[in-house]
Scaffold this motif. Structure first.
Motif, mmCIF file in Angstrom:
data_model
loop_
_atom_site.group_PDB
_atom_site.id
_atom_site.type_symbol
_atom_site.label_atom_id
_atom_site.label_comp_id
_atom_site.label_asym_id
_atom_site.label_seq_id
_atom_site.Cartn_x
_atom_site.Cartn_y
_atom_site.Cartn_z
ATOM 1 N N ASP A 131 48.375 -25.300 8.582
ATOM 2 C CA ASP A 131 47.527 -26.069 7.886
ATOM 3 C C ASP A 131 45.945 -26.028 8.259
ATOM 4 N N THR A 132 45.787 -26.020 9.375
ATOM 5 C CA THR A 132 44.491 -26.172 10.009
ATOM 6 C C THR A 132 43.841 -24.508 9.749
ATOM 7 N N ARG A 163 39.623 -26.755 20.788
ATOM 8 C CA ARG A 163 39.940 -26.229 19.711
ATOM 9 C C ARG A 163 38.836 -27.184 18.808
ATOM 10 N N TYR A 207 37.822 -28.520 15.258
ATOM 11 C CA TYR A 207 38.071 -28.734 13.981
ATOM 12 C C TYR A 207 37.019 -29.116 13.083
ATOM 13 N N GLU A 251 52.170 -27.678 10.735
ATOM 14 C CA GLU A 251 50.948 -28.726 10.495
ATOM 15 C C GLU A 251 49.825 -27.541 11.088
ATOM 16 N N GLN A 252 50.092 -26.827 12.097
ATOM 17 C CA GLN A 252 49.023 -25.944 12.590
ATOM 18 C C GLN A 252 48.726 -24.981 11.534
ATOM 19 N N GLY A 279 39.554 -30.501 8.411
ATOM 20 C CA GLY A 279 40.677 -30.532 9.345
ATOM 21 C C GLY A 279 40.906 -29.054 9.751
ATOM 22 N N LYS A 280 40.121 -28.188 9.251
ATOM 23 C CA LYS A 280 40.295 -26.772 9.397
ATOM 24 C C LYS A 280 39.747 -26.394 10.857
ATOM 25 N N ILE A 281 40.142 -25.041 11.296
ATOM 26 C CA ILE A 281 39.708 -24.754 12.682
ATOM 27 C C ILE A 281 38.197 -24.019 12.311
#
Length: 494
Positions: A445-446, A365, A367, A442-443, A372-374
């Protein structure tokens, strides 16, 4: 999962193929990938779930005497094969993306590296467990997103397709973000909050609505939520609820949590009227809960209309994922060990989405370092290594001219396919459902907001490494020859 032996939770052809492998001395190790091709509800993501039940299944995998006797009675299997099954257990490796992780089409959620008979047998159960819970966890995540911070309670047991679907579906719904469930056995087994109010039958069992409300408030003074639509919501239900709240306040017994529930009618209109009535009566902290065939689209619409609803009870449309009732995960052979090396295999199809990615792979993955976003997911061969201090070029494997250069130091690359079993032994520590729920939040939020929107979301790219793409191209380029000779395709390059 309970103590039943689920080894025969499989399709019959898994066993007939196993006997074929056994008869042909097929002991080589293989790689199978479990993945899906399209996000539920045409959404921008899915949430994987069900791994804990997969682990439990693999740990208990064995054929008991009754299983062997039943298979013998079918007249299909030889005694030497049945003898093999009598001592069968899983000895392979398994990798998986942890529960609660947001995932995307075509990337392996589970990878099995094992002798072919072992890998073949577990196909059906793995698909059953991962498909169902991932579907419901994804639906719950969408519903919770639509609720815009309001609590969502899973209320679907009575409409689920059986006890297991209701129980494991509720587990998945909590992973996806629901604050609790009405399903008591699920709450007990998985340590999640048991929630609920009362039914219309409670009101109807008393001589009048006000008496029913008073009795319920006396019984549950710390959590008094009253169902107000049995007779007339605005002329009877809400006024009687307010009268009971006043009586409690006069006794200095106002509950810590209290409010009303709406279960029918125009929820936007009724909630706004009820909110004003409660506020005018001096109860601005009384909550309003709504139920009644809700889903993410209706919740989003109600809030867009200004509905004054604080929490939601969602049942049928959540526990059945009514708008997309199947996840569509598949389990495909990706490589076969030959001469101590993994030879990649590919499934071909006239439908491009059904062409598989070959080889022994893993998933990274990527980021954005600042947000902190994918940025993307990146499927590569398992032996490949990467350094996120170096530039990385991403390209769409279906439209290779679409390219993005990530400058070294601006992104973070993390492998998300992790070991679960090694040589048949579990090496993965399963977390509690509430811990997985926290991780899932938390995921979420990514994800960029554009990917989370309910309609026409922006897709997250799932790209292939150069080596994997080249391997796939090599196999695809052999397609005309393979059609003529009707032989399986394989690469000489890995």
């Amino acid at each position: 999962m309970d103590n039943r032996n689920f080894t025969l939770l499989t399709d019959f052809y898994e066993l007939t193929m196993m006997q074929g492998y056994f008869r042909n001395n097929a002991s080589e190790r293989v790689v199978f990938d479990l993945f899906y091709r399209q996000n539920p509800d045409d959404g921008g993501y899915a949430v994987c779930a069900g791994l804990a039940q997969v682990i439990d299944y693999i740990k208990k995998l064995h054929f008991d005497y009754e299983d062997i006797d039943y298979l013998r009675s079918l007249g299909t299997f030889s005694e030497d094969f049945l003898d093999y099954l009598a001592s069968f257990h899983f000895t392979g490796d398994m990798y998986a993306i942890p529960e609660g992780t947001v995932v995307f089409p075509m990337e392996p959620l589970v990878k099995v590296v094992a002798p072919i008979m072992e890998a073949q047998l577990i196909e059906t159960a793995l698909l059953n467990l991962i498909n169902h819970q991932s579907l419901i966890a994804t639906k719950a995540a969408r519903v919770c997103y639509a609720a815009r911070g309001g609590g969502v309670m899973e209320f679907g047991l009575r409409r689920a397709q059986g006890p297991d679907a209701g129980t494991f579906g509720a587990r998945a719904a909590v992973i996806g973000g629901c604050i609790g469930t009405s399903n008591v056995i699920c709450a007990k087994e998985f340590g999640i909050p048991a929630l609920g109010t009362h039914a219309h039958s409670w009101i109807m069992s008393f001589g009048d609505e006000l008496t029913a409300f008073r009795k319920y408030a006396a019984l549950y003074p710390d959590n008094t939520t009253l169902l107000v639509d049995t007779y007339d919501t605005l002329r009877s239900g809400v006024p009687h609820a307010i009268q009971v709240f006043r009586e409690l306040r006069e006794k200095d017994q106002v509950p810590t949590r209290y409010g009303i529930r709406l279960d029918s009618g125009d929820l936007a209109y009724l909630s706004k009227k009820a909110r004003k009535m409660l506020d005018d009566a001096g109860f601005p902290d009384a909550s309003i809960c709504a139920s009644s065939d809700l889903d993410e689209y209706l919740i989003d619409s109600l809030l867009s209309q200004g509905a004054c609803i604080d929490s939601w009870g969602v049942g049928t449309n959540l526990i059945t994922s009514k708008t997309t009732p199947a996840f569509g995960g598949v389990y495909k052979l990706a490589a076969v060990e030959e001469n101590d090396a993994m030879t990649p295999k590919i499934k071909l199809s006239e439908n491009p989405v059904k062409i598989t990615n070959p080889g022994n792979k893993t998933v990274h993955r990527i980021y954005d370092k600042n947000t902190g976003k994918i940025r993307a997911d990146y499927i590569s061969l398992a032996e490949e290594t990467f350094d996120d201090r170096e530039d990385l070029i991403l390209f769409d494997p279906n439209a290779t001219w679409k390219k993005t250069r990530l400058t070294g130091g601006t992104y973070i690359m993390k492998e998300i396919l992790v070991p679960v079993f090694q040589s048949g032994q579990c090496v993965y520590e399963t977390r509690s459902v509430m811990e997985i729920q926290k991780y899932c939040k938390e995921q979420m939020d990514t994800l960029w907001e554009e990917t989370r929107r309910l309609v026409n979301p922006q897709a997250v790219y799932v790209d292939l490494s150069d080596r994997l793409y080249q391997m796939k191209e090599e196999l695809l380029n052999k397609l005309p020859q393979a059609r003529q000779s009707n032989t399986p395709l394989q690469s000489n390059g890995a």
